[in-house]
Design a protein around this motif. Sequence first.
Motif, PDB file in Angstrom:
ATOM      1  N   ASP A  12      11.543  58.870  20.962  1.00  0.00           N
ATOM      2  CA  ASP A  12      11.474  57.712  20.215  1.00  0.00           C
ATOM      3  C   ASP A  12      12.092  56.640  21.073  1.00  0.00           C
ATOM      4  O   ASP A  12      12.373  55.324  20.448  1.00  0.00           O
ATOM      5  CB  ASP A  12      12.640  57.961  19.210  1.00  0.00           C
ATOM      6  N   TYR A  13      12.213  56.502  22.420  1.00  0.00           N
ATOM      7  CA  TYR A  13      13.003  55.424  23.039  1.00  0.00           C
ATOM      8  C   TYR A  13      11.993  54.474  23.433  1.00  0.00           C
ATOM      9  O   TYR A  13      10.482  54.833  23.380  1.00  0.00           O
ATOM     10  CB  TYR A  13      13.476  56.055  24.429  1.00  0.00           C
ATOM     11  N   VAL A  34      19.498  53.861  28.374  1.00  0.00           N
ATOM     12  CA  VAL A  34      19.464  54.503  29.774  1.00  0.00           C
ATOM     13  C   VAL A  34      18.862  53.603  30.525  1.00  0.00           C
ATOM     14  O   VAL A  34      18.024  52.713  30.220  1.00  0.00           O
ATOM     15  CB  VAL A  34      18.663  56.028  29.395  1.00  0.00           C
ATOM     16  N   ILE A  35      19.065  53.623  31.683  1.00  0.00           N
ATOM     17  CA  ILE A  35      18.566  52.876  32.702  1.00  0.00           C
ATOM     18  C   ILE A  35      18.241  53.987  33.986  1.00  0.00           C
ATOM     19  O   ILE A  35      19.256  54.812  34.287  1.00  0.00           O
ATOM     20  CB  ILE A  35      19.398  51.744  33.303  1.00  0.00           C
ATOM     21  N   ILE A  50      27.315  47.926  33.984  1.00  0.00           N
ATOM     22  CA  ILE A  50      26.540  48.402  32.807  1.00  0.00           C
ATOM     23  C   ILE A  50      27.295  49.681  32.555  1.00  0.00           C
ATOM     24  O   ILE A  50      27.068  50.021  31.068  1.00  0.00           O
ATOM     25  CB  ILE A  50      25.144  48.544  33.448  1.00  0.00           C
ATOM     26  N   SER A  51      27.777  50.718  33.320  1.00  0.00           N
ATOM     27  CA  SER A  51      28.217  51.860  32.972  1.00  0.00           C
ATOM     28  C   SER A  51      29.252  51.612  32.256  1.00  0.00           C
ATOM     29  O   SER A  51      29.512  52.527  30.814  1.00  0.00           O
ATOM     30  CB  SER A  51      28.642  52.607  33.996  1.00  0.00           C
ATOM     31  N   GLU A  52      30.293  50.810  32.307  1.00  0.00           N
ATOM     32  CA  GLU A  52      31.290  50.549  31.475  1.00  0.00           C
ATOM     33  C   GLU A  52      31.014  50.006  29.778  1.00  0.00           C
ATOM     34  O   GLU A  52      31.635  50.060  29.092  1.00  0.00           O
ATOM     35  CB  GLU A  52      32.299  49.543  32.062  1.00  0.00           C
ATOM     36  N   VAL A  86      27.621  56.472  38.071  1.00  0.00           N
ATOM     37  CA  VAL A  86      26.186  56.994  38.021  1.00  0.00           C
ATOM     38  C   VAL A  86      26.382  58.384  36.887  1.00  0.00           C
ATOM     39  O   VAL A  86      26.982  58.980  37.529  1.00  0.00           O
ATOM     40  CB  VAL A  86      25.270  57.272  38.861  1.00  0.00           C
ATOM     41  N   ASP A  87      25.609  58.742  35.952  1.00  0.00           N
ATOM     42  CA  ASP A  87      25.750  59.763  35.399  1.00  0.00           C
ATOM     43  C   ASP A  87      24.697  60.785  35.841  1.00  0.00           C
ATOM     44  O   ASP A  87      25.365  61.963  35.686  1.00  0.00           O
ATOM     45  CB  ASP A  87      25.311  59.305  33.679  1.00  0.00           C
TER      46      ASP A  87
END
Length: 169
Positions: A12-13, A34-35, A50-52, A86-87
């Motif tokens: 649904d994104y 999410v990027i 952005i991560s923070e 980065v995840d």
Amino acid sequence: LWFAVTVLRETDYDVIIGEEKTLKRNLYDFNPDVILVNGADRYPERMREISEQGCYIMTMEEEAIIIDDQDAYHEIISKHDLFSFVDKVLMPGRWHAEAVADREPEKKRDIEPTGNPRFDLLQPELRGVYDRESKEHIAEHGQYILINTNFVKINYVNDKSLRYAALNG
């Protein structure tokens, strides 16, 4: 694009696709969940910010795709400590993933060998993507050979890899 279409089809994104510099400049306005970026190490400060803010960051790493020294590859990938902001790091192949995971086992869960879009287009089921354009070029110019001369841009070369290449020719 293939990834974006898959996400649109199976989730649904909302998906935002655009020119890289413009997207980076306006990223805070989008406030994404999410990027997916190509090479987060090119702008680590922005990615950390952005991560923070709670955004899940995935990066496709294409540096040093064509290299046969895992120590050199690990050194290249580790230079900006991607894993601190980065995840998920999407690597071109198992060899690349092992080059990092064998040296830093705690990072294994954050690595996914996914292939590489540049090379994956050579797979039989994807080769036809550019058939129409190719036929148009042949009709206009005759038979041709395409030589990609931008490998310098996607493959990091340093003194260590040059010495390795010279010694192992």
